[in-house]
Design a protein around this motif. Structure first.
Motif, PDB file in Angstrom:
ATOM      1  N   SER A 202       2.667   4.277   3.649  1.00 29.91           N
ATOM      2  CA  SER A 202       2.101   5.569   3.998  1.00 29.91           C
ATOM      3  C   SER A 202       0.973   5.334   4.983  1.00 29.91           C
ATOM      4  N   GLU A 203       1.282   5.514   6.297  1.00 34.71           N
ATOM      5  CA  GLU A 203       0.317   5.228   7.352  1.00 34.71           C
ATOM      6  C   GLU A 203      -0.147   3.774   7.220  1.00 34.71           C
ATOM      7  N   LYS A 204      -1.469   3.553   7.107  1.00 34.32           N
ATOM      8  CA  LYS A 204      -2.002   2.191   7.011  1.00 34.32           C
ATOM      9  C   LYS A 204      -2.139   1.712   5.574  1.00 34.32           C
ATOM     10  N   VAL A 205      -1.703   2.527   4.640  1.00 34.92           N
ATOM     11  CA  VAL A 205      -1.851   2.214   3.223  1.00 34.92           C
ATOM     12  C   VAL A 205      -0.474   1.938   2.620  1.00 34.92           C
ATOM     13  N   THR A 206      -0.414   1.017   1.661  1.00 34.59           N
ATOM     14  CA  THR A 206       0.817   0.765   0.919  1.00 34.59           C
ATOM     15  C   THR A 206       0.589   1.145  -0.534  1.00 34.59           C
ATOM     16  N   HIS A 207       1.527   1.899  -1.100  1.00 35.99           N
ATOM     17  CA  HIS A 207       1.474   2.301  -2.503  1.00 35.99           C
ATOM     18  C   HIS A 207       2.394   1.385  -3.307  1.00 35.99           C
ATOM     19  N   VAL A 208       1.876   0.890  -4.405  1.00 33.69           N
ATOM     20  CA  VAL A 208       2.590  -0.086  -5.226  1.00 33.69           C
ATOM     21  C   VAL A 208       2.798   0.510  -6.606  1.00 33.69           C
ATOM     22  N   TYR A 209       4.028   0.413  -7.115  1.00 30.13           N
ATOM     23  CA  TYR A 209       4.392   1.077  -8.364  1.00 30.13           C
ATOM     24  C   TYR A 209       4.845   0.070  -9.408  1.00 30.13           C
ATOM     25  N   THR A 210       4.269   0.201 -10.590  1.00 29.06           N
ATOM     26  CA  THR A 210       4.766  -0.500 -11.758  1.00 29.06           C
ATOM     27  C   THR A 210       5.510   0.516 -12.615  1.00 29.06           C
ATOM     28  N   ARG A 211       5.849   0.145 -13.830  1.00 28.00           N
ATOM     29  CA  ARG A 211       6.611   1.065 -14.681  1.00 28.00           C
ATOM     30  C   ARG A 211       5.839   2.355 -14.945  1.00 28.00           C
ATOM     31  N   ARG A 212       4.527   2.248 -15.151  1.00 29.36           N
ATOM     32  CA  ARG A 212       3.754   3.426 -15.530  1.00 29.36           C
ATOM     33  C   ARG A 212       2.615   3.766 -14.565  1.00 29.36           C
ATOM     34  N   ASP A 213       2.248   2.851 -13.680  1.00 31.84           N
ATOM     35  CA  ASP A 213       1.050   3.053 -12.865  1.00 31.84           C
ATOM     36  C   ASP A 213       1.345   2.979 -11.381  1.00 31.84           C
ATOM     37  N   GLU A 214       0.419   3.536 -10.622  1.00 28.22           N
ATOM     38  CA  GLU A 214       0.470   3.473  -9.163  1.00 28.22           C
ATOM     39  C   GLU A 214      -0.826   2.862  -8.658  1.00 28.22           C
ATOM     40  N   TYR A 215      -0.710   1.958  -7.694  1.00 35.04           N
ATOM     41  CA  TYR A 215      -1.862   1.284  -7.103  1.00 35.04           C
ATOM     42  C   TYR A 215      -1.798   1.436  -5.582  1.00 35.04           C
ATOM     43  N   THR A 216      -2.878   1.074  -4.910  1.00 38.37           N
ATOM     44  CA  THR A 216      -2.888   1.119  -3.455  1.00 38.37           C
ATOM     45  C   THR A 216      -3.370  -0.204  -2.885  1.00 38.37           C
ATOM     46  N   VAL A 217      -2.908  -0.468  -1.678  1.00 38.58           N
ATOM     47  CA  VAL A 217      -3.335  -1.634  -0.918  1.00 38.58           C
ATOM     48  C   VAL A 217      -3.707  -1.147   0.472  1.00 38.58           C
ATOM     49  N   ASN A 218      -4.884  -1.496   0.925  1.00 36.09           N
ATOM     50  CA  ASN A 218      -5.338  -1.068   2.246  1.00 36.09           C
ATOM     51  C   ASN A 218      -4.791  -2.021   3.306  1.00 36.09           C
ATOM     52  N   ALA A 219      -3.466  -2.016   3.430  1.00 38.55           N
ATOM     53  CA  ALA A 219      -2.768  -2.887   4.370  1.00 38.55           C
ATOM     54  C   ALA A 219      -1.417  -2.264   4.660  1.00 38.55           C
ATOM     55  N   SER A 220      -0.838  -2.638   5.791  1.00 41.36           N
ATOM     56  CA  SER A 220       0.503  -2.155   6.108  1.00 41.36           C
ATOM     57  C   SER A 220       1.504  -2.788   5.159  1.00 41.36           C
ATOM     58  N   ILE A 221       2.675  -2.185   5.090  1.00 41.87           N
ATOM     59  CA  ILE A 221       3.691  -2.726   4.189  1.00 41.87           C
ATOM     60  C   ILE A 221       4.171  -4.101   4.665  1.00 41.87           C
ATOM     61  N   SER A 222       4.126  -4.347   5.975  1.00 44.55           N
ATOM     62  CA  SER A 222       4.493  -5.669   6.492  1.00 44.55           C
ATOM     63  C   SER A 222       3.489  -6.726   6.046  1.00 44.55           C
ATOM     64  N   GLU A 223       2.210  -6.367   6.082  1.00 42.72           N
ATOM     65  CA  GLU A 223       1.177  -7.295   5.620  1.00 42.72           C
ATOM     66  C   GLU A 223       1.310  -7.550   4.122  1.00 42.72           C
ATOM     67  N   PHE A 224       1.566  -6.473   3.383  1.00 43.18           N
ATOM     68  CA  PHE A 224       1.718  -6.622   1.938  1.00 43.18           C
ATOM     69  C   PHE A 224       2.911  -7.492   1.589  1.00 43.18           C
ATOM     70  N   GLN A 225       3.973  -7.378   2.354  1.00 42.60           N
ATOM     71  CA  GLN A 225       5.184  -8.158   2.084  1.00 42.60           C
ATOM     72  C   GLN A 225       4.906  -9.653   2.107  1.00 42.60           C
ATOM     73  N   THR A 226       4.008 -10.099   2.974  1.00 49.74           N
ATOM     74  CA  THR A 226       3.730 -11.526   3.093  1.00 49.74           C
ATOM     75  C   THR A 226       3.049 -12.092   1.847  1.00 49.74           C
ATOM     76  N   THR A 227       2.519 -11.222   0.987  1.00 53.28           N
ATOM     77  CA  THR A 227       1.839 -11.692  -0.224  1.00 53.28           C
ATOM     78  C   THR A 227       2.781 -11.820  -1.418  1.00 53.28           C
ATOM     79  N   LEU A 228       4.026 -11.397  -1.255  1.00 55.14           N
ATOM     80  CA  LEU A 228       4.966 -11.353  -2.378  1.00 55.14           C
ATOM     81  C   LEU A 228       5.946 -12.518  -2.328  1.00 55.14           C
ATOM     82  N   PRO A 229       6.401 -12.989  -3.479  1.00 53.63           N
ATOM     83  CA  PRO A 229       7.406 -14.065  -3.494  1.00 53.63           C
ATOM     84  C   PRO A 229       8.745 -13.568  -2.947  1.00 53.63           C
TER      85      PRO A 229
END
Length: 285
Positions: A202-229
């Motif tokens: 969502s624009e410059k923010v990435t929303h991250v979802y678990t089973r019950r919660d929602e979190y945010t990351v102040n990074a693009s989804i491409s940047e966030f992808q590099t942090t994941l296995p």
């Protein structure tokens, strides 16, 4: 929630409006049969959703949707059409849904239920932004950068405070020994990476979802992808990352694309046409 219906066939428009009024609480703010009339209307009126036929006079539905998708406040676009071949374009402009005529009552009611649930969720995000404690943009925010303004009554310890959000590498999401750091309620939460079901841009923010919660990351989804296995998380769409271990059902969609249903969730994550081949290889299908 306000919506408009764009359909040049009178009977089809009547049928669709009947379903909307009967099976949802959505307010129909207007009905149109011409693309240019719609473009003029949405430039001066806010609507939350557009039920859009493709074969309409003056400006066809696909071109109209492309124009509307560039608005700072983007309504949900639901294509209602007899043409299968435009499904890939619908994915590219991130349409909410694509329904073929003649449509079934169950298909329409399912879409309406999902639309209202998504709208309610996005409104809750927007309400969180307007809170005096909000310091980060979220889904629904139209802020052009990573700043927010918080007003305080004159005479208080802070008459007017400007919050500059500049997360360092330690504050952006990072995977370390199976853990990841994410924002929620103005605090950094550390959770297991495996708890993440999917993420959306969502624009410059990435929303991250678990089973019950929602979190945010102040990074693009491409940047966030590099942090994941890489072995567990797949970039299935330009706006989505999915945890493949959470997939419970793969639904074939149009033009060799898919919708992914996840365990314990109703939300459907799309796989775009450009990612479909790689997805089939990963899933052995």
């Amino acid at each position: 929630m306000k919506a408009i219906v764009v359909e040049d066939e009178f009977l089809a428009r009547q049928e669709l409006e009947y379903y909307i009024k009967t099976y949802s609480s959505i307010e129909i703010a207007g009905s149109f049969d011409d693309g240019l009339d719609v473009l003029k209307y949405v430039q001066n009126h806010e609507v939350d959703a557009i039920f859009l036929d493709i074969n309409i006079p003056s400006l066809d539905g696909v071109l109209l949707a492309h124009n509307i998708s560039k608005f700072s406040r983007k309504p949900y676009i639901i294509f209602i059409t007899a043409y299968k071949e435009h499904a890939a374009e619908a994915f590219e402009i991130e349409a909410f849904d694509y329904i073929l005529k003649p449509y079934s009552e169950s298909r329409i009611t399912s879409m309406l239920r999902k639309l209202e649930n998504t709208y309610e969720r996005d409104q809750q995000r927007t309400d969180g932004i307007s809170s005096p404690n909000a310091q980060r943009p979220s889904a629904g925010s139209q802020q052009p950068d990573n700043t927010s303004l918080t007003a305080h009554p004159v005479g208080s310890s802070q008459a007017f405070v400007h919050h500059q959000v500049d997360h360092s590498a330690a504050h952006t999401a990072h995977a370390l020994q199976g853990k990841i750091s994410l924002w929620k309620n103005d605090k950094i939460q550390v959770i297991p990476v495996d708890d993440v079901y999917y993420a959306s841009a969502s624009e410059k923010v990435t929303h991250v979802y678990t089973r019950r919660d929602e979190y945010t990351v102040n990074a693009s989804i491409s940047e966030f992808q590099t942090t994941l296995p890489e072995e567990y998380f797949f970039r299935c769409h330009r706006s989505y990352i999915v945890n493949i271990s959470k997939i419970r059902e793969i639904v074939p969609w149009f033009n060799n694309t898919y919708l992914l249903r996840l365990h314990d969730m109703e939300y459907e994550v799309p796989v775009s046409r450009s990612k479909a081949k790689e997805f089939r290889q990963i899933m052995n299908i």
